[in-house]
Design an enzyme around this catalytic site. Sequence first.
Site, PDB file in Angstrom:
ATOM      1  N   SER A   8      -4.646 -23.502 -24.931  1.00 24.10           N
ATOM      2  CA  SER A   8      -4.643 -22.726 -26.177  1.00 24.10           C
ATOM      3  C   SER A   8      -4.953 -21.242 -25.932  1.00 24.10           C
ATOM      4  O   SER A   8      -4.221 -20.565 -25.222  1.00 24.10           O
ATOM      5  CB  SER A   8      -5.621 -23.363 -27.172  1.00 24.10           C
ATOM      6  N   LYS A  15      -0.491 -26.055 -24.458  1.00 26.83           N
ATOM      7  CA  LYS A  15      -0.558 -26.052 -25.927  1.00 26.83           C
ATOM      8  C   LYS A  15      -0.049 -24.699 -26.415  1.00 26.83           C
ATOM      9  O   LYS A  15      -0.778 -23.724 -26.472  1.00 26.83           O
ATOM     10  CB  LYS A  15      -1.983 -26.288 -26.420  1.00 26.83           C
TER      11      LYS A  15
END
Length: 515
Positions: free
Chosen positions: A417, A442
């Site tokens: 992320s 991600k």
Amino acid sequence: MVLLGCSIRPCKSSLLSSNPNFSYKVPSNSFVVSSVEIKIWNCLSYVRLNASVRPQSFVIHSVRRDRNVHGFYLPKSTKFTARVRKALNLSVSFRDRLPINVFQLVVGVMLFMAVAVPVAKSPSWALTEENLLFLEAWRTIDRAYVDKSFNGQSWFRYRENALRNEPMNNREETYVAIRKMLGTLDDPFTRFLEPEKFKSLRSGTKGALTGVGLSIGYPIKDDSSPPGLVVISSAPGGPANRAGVLSGDIIMAIDNTSTETMDIYDAAERLQGTDGSAVELTISSGLTTRHLSLKREKVSLNPVKSRICQTSGAGKDASRIGYIKLSSFNENASGAVREAIDDLRRDNVSAFILDLRDNSGGLFPEGIKIAQIWLDKGVIVYICDSRGVRDIYDTDGSNAIAVSEPLVVLVNKGTASASEILAGALKDNKRAVLLGEPTFGKGKIQSVFELSDGSGMAVTVARYETPAHTDINKVGIIPDHPLPASFPKDDDSLCGCLQDPTSGCYLDRVGLFLR
């Protein structure tokens, strides 16, 4: 009421009220109007019309007959207006060719079509408090969700069908209706959060949690892996870390409840609890399945640890490297990194190592701020939706404090992320050398929205691309070089790998910073 050759009378409506001035008002909590009856009337009379059109509804405010007006007053830029103007334009050519009775009939029918169609589409009910909460959630998705096709469905039609058919007689039924709506998006990261879960999620960005110290996510689908939730990282020194839970392990059950269909927010709530209480985990590590009983404890989320590592050599051949371990992107992260850089510089370091291994991300803005610390200029990340790039985050160097010293970034499959955004920005701008293994992958960004009753939603608002326009979703960022298999994660052993040329994990300074 008189409307351009037609008389309009509301039928069986509790939503409209009339007065002698032909003024109709709709309650503020309603967006629908009842059906109407339309009769042919004297089409040679003129009127002034004040009306508005809302989505799939037609609201009449007032209509006034006026024989002295040579023309029509119509609202601009609405579908209703377009229909009425078209009818009026056609009436000019018909009026001189047809008998007056036929002309009146034609205009009346045309106006019936212009008025009745938008009105008839709207259902007739007053919105309850539960309906309004559902609509609040629906509007949030309508505005913010990344996929404007909404997984190939009509988002407006879904709203109308849900208001007609989904029971919303109490708060729990409304929550069920919202969850069902979000489920149609087929997006595991877009989730509804009840008030307690929403409060717990926000507390995770503030500084501390009581739990077992795990960051979890949804596994990339692989037929060879068992069903469950994947461990992205375990907090150093936390209960799970001490028990040997590693990145990539699968949580198969929490307190004997299978995680196969469990969402990550429900799992996070189950993992948290009062200090000293126990939680049972079933963990799959490769071919091994373990049953662990862990005691929850206060897990500090101080995001930064730093120290000085001395490299091998003597005198001028030796150098001091500043090591910074960034474990999460909470609201303290960027300030803590700045403070660590300043402290290490006072000790005359000549280079930096930024360790992002097992950092599962956190607040997106903190990732941007930390990238600005290291970059003098350049793009940090492209924010994209289904139509392409919609926003660019870049820097002009005004917030930079460390742009000259050599920089190494350590990554692994637990780097996810916001960590991947930071690593990608530093790599693509050639500011740092990346060492380790491919990151988690991600490539989507969620924002958290609070609803009026204290509940909330985590919504996928965008996907992102690195400065080199690489979409990393389910792929990850590929490092420049791997690390030795025995390269440690704890800072004491890591510094030893820079000092002892005979160790299996040894990296000399030249090899460490060589792209």
